[in-house]
Design a protein around this motif. Structure first.
Motif, PDB file in Angstrom:
ATOM      1  N   TYR A   7     -39.262 -28.243 -35.999  1.00  0.00           N
ATOM      2  CA  TYR A   7     -38.202 -27.362 -36.410  1.00  0.00           C
ATOM      3  C   TYR A   7     -38.788 -26.169 -37.151  1.00  0.00           C
ATOM      4  CZ  TYR A   7     -34.583 -25.325 -39.192  1.00  0.00           C
ATOM      5  OH  TYR A   7     -33.756 -24.414 -39.790  1.00  0.00           O
ATOM      6  N   SER A   8     -38.325 -24.999 -36.842  1.00  0.00           N
ATOM      7  CA  SER A   8     -38.680 -23.824 -37.608  1.00  0.00           C
ATOM      8  C   SER A   8     -37.468 -22.910 -37.615  1.00  0.00           C
ATOM      9  CB  SER A   8     -39.864 -23.101 -36.973  1.00  0.00           C
ATOM     10  OG  SER A   8     -39.890 -21.758 -37.420  1.00  0.00           O
ATOM     11  N   PRO A   9     -37.158 -22.361 -38.785  1.00  0.00           N
ATOM     12  CA  PRO A   9     -36.016 -21.436 -38.819  1.00  0.00           C
ATOM     13  C   PRO A   9     -36.302 -20.184 -37.990  1.00  0.00           C
ATOM     14  CG  PRO A   9     -37.126 -21.530 -40.952  1.00  0.00           C
ATOM     15  CD  PRO A   9     -37.755 -22.564 -40.094  1.00  0.00           C
ATOM     16  N   PHE A  10     -37.556 -20.001 -37.606  1.00  0.00           N
ATOM     17  CA  PHE A  10     -37.896 -18.800 -36.858  1.00  0.00           C
ATOM     18  C   PHE A  10     -38.152 -19.094 -35.391  1.00  0.00           C
ATOM     19  CE2 PHE A  10     -39.266 -18.221 -41.259  1.00  0.00           C
ATOM     20  CZ  PHE A  10     -38.482 -17.126 -41.601  1.00  0.00           C
ATOM     21  N   TYR A  47     -41.198 -11.642 -41.581  1.00  0.00           N
ATOM     22  CA  TYR A  47     -41.870 -12.684 -40.795  1.00  0.00           C
ATOM     23  C   TYR A  47     -42.491 -12.079 -39.539  1.00  0.00           C
ATOM     24  CZ  TYR A  47     -42.493 -16.714 -37.720  1.00  0.00           C
ATOM     25  OH  TYR A  47     -43.018 -17.644 -36.866  1.00  0.00           O
ATOM     26  N   ASN A  94     -45.457 -10.095 -40.405  1.00  0.00           N
ATOM     27  CA  ASN A  94     -46.526 -10.993 -40.839  1.00  0.00           C
ATOM     28  C   ASN A  94     -47.209 -11.687 -39.672  1.00  0.00           C
ATOM     29  OD1 ASN A  94     -47.462 -13.640 -42.616  1.00  0.00           O
ATOM     30  ND2 ASN A  94     -47.368 -11.698 -43.708  1.00  0.00           N
ATOM     31  N   GLN A  95     -46.461 -11.932 -38.618  1.00  0.00           N
ATOM     32  CA  GLN A  95     -47.051 -12.582 -37.450  1.00  0.00           C
ATOM     33  C   GLN A  95     -47.788 -11.579 -36.561  1.00  0.00           C
ATOM     34  OE1 GLN A  95     -47.150 -15.943 -36.709  1.00  0.00           O
ATOM     35  NE2 GLN A  95     -46.258 -16.270 -38.720  1.00  0.00           N
ATOM     36  N   VAL A 152     -48.664 -19.254 -41.469  1.00  0.00           N
ATOM     37  CA  VAL A 152     -47.327 -19.410 -42.038  1.00  0.00           C
ATOM     38  C   VAL A 152     -47.007 -18.095 -42.736  1.00  0.00           C
ATOM     39  CG1 VAL A 152     -45.907 -20.672 -43.674  1.00  0.00           C
ATOM     40  CG2 VAL A 152     -47.566 -21.902 -42.258  1.00  0.00           C
ATOM     41  N   LYS A 176     -44.768 -27.561 -44.352  1.00  0.00           N
ATOM     42  CA  LYS A 176     -44.597 -26.364 -43.548  1.00  0.00           C
ATOM     43  C   LYS A 176     -43.115 -26.022 -43.375  1.00  0.00           C
ATOM     44  CE  LYS A 176     -45.557 -24.447 -39.018  1.00  0.00           C
ATOM     45  NZ  LYS A 176     -46.042 -24.711 -37.677  1.00  0.00           N
ATOM     46  N   LEU A 232     -41.368 -22.588 -44.496  1.00  0.00           N
ATOM     47  CA  LEU A 232     -40.725 -21.645 -43.584  1.00  0.00           C
ATOM     48  C   LEU A 232     -39.281 -21.385 -44.005  1.00  0.00           C
ATOM     49  CD1 LEU A 232     -42.134 -22.814 -40.141  1.00  0.00           C
ATOM     50  CD2 LEU A 232     -42.532 -20.619 -41.244  1.00  0.00           C
ATOM     51  N   GLU A 233     -38.637 -22.426 -44.487  1.00  0.00           N
ATOM     52  CA  GLU A 233     -37.260 -22.237 -44.907  1.00  0.00           C
ATOM     53  C   GLU A 233     -37.149 -21.380 -46.155  1.00  0.00           C
ATOM     54  OE1 GLU A 233     -35.549 -26.114 -45.074  1.00  0.00           O
ATOM     55  OE2 GLU A 233     -34.936 -26.022 -42.971  1.00  0.00           O
TER      56      GLU A 233
END
Lengths: 878, 171
Positions: free
Chosen positions: A18-21, A55, A58-59, B27, B102, B106-107
């Protein structure tokens, strides 16, 4: 295998991390950023969108000019919101967007308003943002506020202004220099970080004025600087002053040395270390000056914190280059670091000891180095090569005199040099010359021949190969027959590889024709002939090169056996006929006899223990004579439980297009005679196999093992796998145990055996290579395939390593099947020959990934890309 | 961006702060030096750092799926950099209320970004005290309810954090 190997990618999907992004996409986020323009702002929502934008940046995502401008303009609208959290995010993204000059104007007034806000946090951040994005013209407008901020009673605000000043000094020095008074005031601040920032800025303002810096240092070293960071700065400035005033130090004490020394007693380790390091780096430092610094570093060596050990050993390592004697006091502490878990620390410790140690310890150190040479980083290998180089200069004479342990020591040195030459191309030439000089007075035949062999392989590849010839030919004059013969071979290799050297090599080889030893003469004759030494200088052809440089991929034991069996005849000895399989100890030999309570019976065994014997046996059966050359025979697999009436095991014989199962049966019931024994095989779970022949066993009396065979056809060159169920079928007759006479006509009976599997490993022959790295290089990367696998949770690293080895059925090389205790990672090297006689090499790198999970990287090189792919399929489906 | 370091090698400087996951993927990262001109160069560096520290005890394995790095120049005082790293890790631990993983990171990525921003400004160390850093960042996260950080047994949080600290010193 206990746990199926899962490809890492699949693994990831299962977890559905799971990732919010997840699935975030630039276009959509830019779309979302329109909420910044809403008349009713939702601070929480806006913060989230800014986070997404950050984000993306940053990526590594980039916004083009239009996108950046658009985002920037919408962000400026957010100054309307009074939400403190949102404002923080606005500050952050403005810095990230680095707006152009005309855009800056739009936010200037908002930021200036925040600079004068009652909220400290607003003031501090607004200063940092404004100073980051501003240009000189604006600076004059806000200068007044910045000067105030420097002496603001809130340390965060003061630091923000001071740090901004440090940055601005580079672009607008005249303006920042006008703040000297305020900065000087800030140096006296009670807040640690303010003092640090003020000192840094003050020094930079004055750095071109030597006198002013000297004054600054003088006044501060007397006073008390509170912050450890500021103290570190002061130490740096002090050493600068010392360096610049170095002209008048010939007599008396060095100025400020006392200050540095007093810093060794500071309570912050950071400061102690800074001071110790500063002292060791003083120009022309004396041993008296060094001593206290070395003492504190020595204490660090035994610290429980790795970083202290690392910092200290790194500094001492440098000191040892110039002042080895000063470091000898630390030798005992240093020695305990050789086994430090952190390889960087261990390497630095060893190389330091090599510089400072005495002869008696060097031997041990060298061995230690060779042990872990393969898993240290390249920059440390260079550290080691330098250490060895200086070592060679330091002890050559002493070691020649040292008889005891001399061999191990020299071997360790040679091994290290060889590793270094292989790994570091720059080290090659000097390394080879080292070896040349080494054999000049090496009294060990084994080492001399090894080095000569190595020179023959590496020497011709260098730019000036001729310089090695002299050293090699000297061996022909001065050494015993074994070394002379090795030298002749080496000369021949130079001749084969370097055409320009050929005439000279021929002259030298011809001289060897008169050697007193027949081996030397024979070799010289052979090479002169193969290289065309009859006068014509021709290019060496491929076969000759293969002959000279190719490796003998046959186990020496097998070659020896075959040669012994060879009877002189018209037919020449055929090297290809020598079996390549390493003899594995047959299962039968491992079992202790008499294990079975039924006593008498020998344990069920294959009729013979060697590949030769199997081959002979199979070729004697007409049905199988057409199958061609036997590729491999497996170890016997038991198909019955221990202590049953009939004991059956099976050997799988693999041919190119056929598989033969050899069932070794033993009847353990004295009152029975079995006749017409055969195995009924159901191959419905082995689709690619079709039965072509069976060879029943006519009679199986009590305790006299016999064999029955079943042959299958399979597609050529394909490592077909499958499961076979087996049923022993026979006619059983009652017999009189005393006479063995049959008492009745018997009846047909079946006996269920366990299932048998043909697995991928059955198509793999364990063939070792002498030098994995050389073999790896020479096979080339043309058909290299690399992939990563997650092996899931495992009992241990050792268990995972042996599971993969047995899955592939390959030969572990160089002892890499053994995993040292407590390892978190391991590299395992495997070699083998796949069906179709395809050589292949596999490099497995294991790492512990998570609490129990083990990850593996598999690199395979082979002569055939299909085989390389096949290996990955085997692992992926295993 | 890096205009300070060339002329002034005296002032301690941080080249970058990295927060990577268990596979070495980003991250959150922040570079303060232009030693790495492109994103590709940065990614390569991150991979390098990650691999390099695999074989040392420079970091703890198996406890967190996050790895914290702070790097500086070759001649930088290692202990000084460790101070920054410790501050970074402890502050994150406080901000994530001990759930250093992680997913949590991320949250709360906004907090991580703010945290980095409060630790180093263009290479110059702003603050290394974890509770001060976290305090500055948390000003706005507090309006979301929940106990203020100070009451959340600060020392206890730090103690657990220290036990598991992951650190490295490179370059």
């Amino acid at each position: 295998m206990a746990q199926p190997l899962v490809k890492k990618d699949d693994d990831r999907d299962d977890e559905a991390e799971y990732s919010p992004f997840l699935g975030i996409e630039k276009g959509a986020v830019l779309q979302e950023a329109r909420v910044f323009n809403d008349p009713q702002l939702d601070p929480r929502r806006c913060s989230q969108v800014i986070t997404k934008l950050l984000y993306l940046l940053n990526q590594g995502e980039t916004f083009n000019k239009i996108e950046a401008t658009e985002v920037f303009f919408s962000v400026t609208k957010l100054f309307q919101s009074r939400d403190i959290g949102l404002r923080r995010m606005v500050f952050l993204i403005i810095k990230e967007l680095s707006p152009s000059a005309d855009e800056v104007i739009i936010v200037t007034s908002s930021l200036m308003k925040d600079m004068n806000s009652k909220t400290d946090m607003y003031r501090a951040n607004a200063i940092r943002v404004l100073c980051r994005i501003t240009d000189g013209t604006l600076l004059t407008q806000i200068e007044r506020y910045l000067k105030q901020a420097i002496v603001d009673k809130n340390p965060v605000v003061a630091s923000a202004a001071l740090v901004s000043g440090i940055h601005l000094l580079q672009t607008n020095p005249e303006i920042v220099k006008r703040w000297s008074n305020e900065v000087q005031e800030a140096v006296q601040s009670r807040a640690a970080l303010v003092q640090f920032h003020a000192l840094a800025l003050l020094h930079q303002i004055r750095q071109n004025d030597r006198l002013a810096v000297s004054k600054l240092v003088t006044s501060l070293t007397r006073g008390t600087v509170r912050s450890p960071l500021a103290q570190c700065l002061l130490i740096r400035y002090t050493t600068q002053v010392i360096r610049e005033s170095a002209t008048n130090t010939q007599a008396g004490d060095r100025p400020f040395y006392d200050f540095l020394e007093s810093c060794l007693r500071h309570k912050a380790e950071m400061v102690i270390f800074e001071a110790a390091r500063a002292i060791t780096e003083l120009n022309g430092v004396t041993s008296r000056e060094l001593t206290p610094a070395i003492t504190v570093l020595q204490l660090f060596l035994s610290s429980s914190k790795p970083v202290l050990r690392f910092a200290a050993v790194r500094t001492l390592n440098k000191v040892a280059m110039t002042h080895p004697m000063a470091v000898t006091n630390c030798n005992i502490d240093m020695e305990s670091l050789i086994s430090d878990q952190n390889r960087s620390i261990a390497t630095l410790a060893i190389t330091t000891l090599l510089k400072t140690g005495n002869e008696s310890s060097v031997d041990r150190l060298m061995k230690q180095i060779t042990n872990f040479m393969s898993d240290i980083a390249d920059e440390f290998k260079i550290v080691v090569v330098e250490a060895i180089r200086s070592l060679c200069l330091k002890f050559p004479l002493k070691y020649r005199a040292l008889e005891e342990g001399g061999f191990e020591y020299k071997k360790a040195i040679v091994d290290s040099i060889v590793i270094l030459i292989r790994d570091i191309p720059e080290a090659k030439e000097s390394g080879l010359l080292h070896l040349c000089e080494f054999i000049e007075d090496c009294e060990f035949t084994y080492l001399s021949t090894q080095i000569l062999h190595f020179l023959g392989i590496e020497g011709p590849k260098t730019s000036d190969a001729s310089k090695y010839i002299r050293y090699i030919y000297n061996r022909v004059h001065l050494e015993n027959a074994t070394v002379r013969a090795a030298a002749v071979s080496t000369l021949a290799k130079f001749g084969a590889m370097v055409d320009s050297l050929k005439p000279r090599i021929f002259v030298l080889l011809r001289r060897c024709l008169y050697d007193s030893d027949d081996e030397v003469r024979d070799r010289a004759t052979l090479y002169l002939n193969t290289l065309g030494g009859d006068g014509a200088v021709v290019e060496t052809d491929k076969d000759v090169k293969e002959f000279l440089f190719g490796s003998l991929d046959i186990p020496l034991n097998n070659l020896e056996t075959s040669l012994k069996n060879y009877e002189p005849s018209e037919e020449p000895f055929d090297l290809d006929a020598v079996p390549k399989e390493v003899k594995s100890q047959p299962l039968a030999e491992k079992k202790a006899p008499g294990k079975k309570p039924t006593g008498l019976g020998a344990p069920p065994s294959g009729p013979t223990s060697t590949v030769d014997a199997y081959e002979k046996l199979l070729s004697s059966i007409p049905e199988f004579s057409e199958f061609g050359k036997l590729f491999k025979s497996s170890a016997p697999v038991e198909l019955t439980e221990a202590e049953t009436e009939y004991a059956v095991n099976v050997v799988k014989h693999i041919f190119d297009r056929h598989v033969v199962f050899q069932y070794n049966c033993t009847n353990t019931i004295p009152e029975q005679l079995l006749e017409n024994v055969s195995v009924i095989v159901d191959a419905s779970e082995a689709e690619e196999f079709s039965e072509v022949a069976t060879k029943p066993l006519r009679s199986l009396p009590y305790d006299s093992p016999g064999q029955t065979f079943v042959a299958f056809q399979k597609p050529e060159g394909v490592p077909a796998v499958g499961k076979f169920s087996n049923m022993l079928r026979f006619i059983v007759k009652e017999v009189d145990p005393s006479t063995g006479e049959a008492l009745d006509d018997g009846m047909e009976d079946d006996y269920q055996l366990e299932d048998l599997e043909v697995v991928a490993a059955d198509y793999m022959m364990k063939v070792p290579v002498a030098n994995f790295r050389n073999a790896w290089e020479s096979i080339g990367a043309d058909f290299e395939r690399v992939d990563e696998y997650g092996l899931g949770p495992r009992e241990s690293l050792t268990e995972a390593v042996s599971a993969v080895i047995s899955l592939l059925g390959m030969q572990p090389c160089e002892g890499t099947e053994v995993v040292p205790n407590n390892s978190r990672s391991h590299t395992c090297l495997l070699s083998g020959v796949f069906i179709g006689n395809v050589k292949l090499l596999v490099r497995l790198q294991f790492g512990v990934d998570g609490p129990k999970d083990i990850a593996m990287k598999l690199a395979v090189r082979s002569e055939d890309e299909n085989v390389s792919d096949m290996i990955h399929e085997i692992v992926a489906s295993g | 961006m890096d205009h300070f370091s060339a002329s002034n090698d005296c002032c301690p400087s941080v080249k970058n702060i990295l927060l990577l996951d268990s596979e070495g993927k980003r991250v959150a990262v922040k570079y303060f030096s232009d030693d790495w001109a492109t994103n590709g160069a940065k990614l390569a560096f991150e991979k390098n750092v990650f691999i390099k520290t695999l074989k040392t005890n420079a970091r703890m394995e198996g406890i967190y799926d996050l790895h914290f790095f702070v790097t500086g120049g070759e001649n930088e005082n290692e202990l000084l950099l460790t101070g920054v790293l410790q501050g970074f890790f402890d502050a994150i631990t406080l901000l994530l209320r001990n759930n250093v993983d992680k997913r949590e990171a991320l949250e709360n990525l906004d907090l991580i970004f703010l945290c980095v921003d409060e630790i180093v400004d263009e290479g110059i160390i702003l603050e290394t005290d974890a509770s001060v850093i976290a305090g500055k960042v948390a000003i706005h996260s507090m309006d979301g309810g929940g106990a203020p950080l100070a009451e959340q047994t600060l020392s206890q949080a730090l103690a657990t954090a220290r036990e598991h600290i992951t650190r490295t010193l490179l370059r």
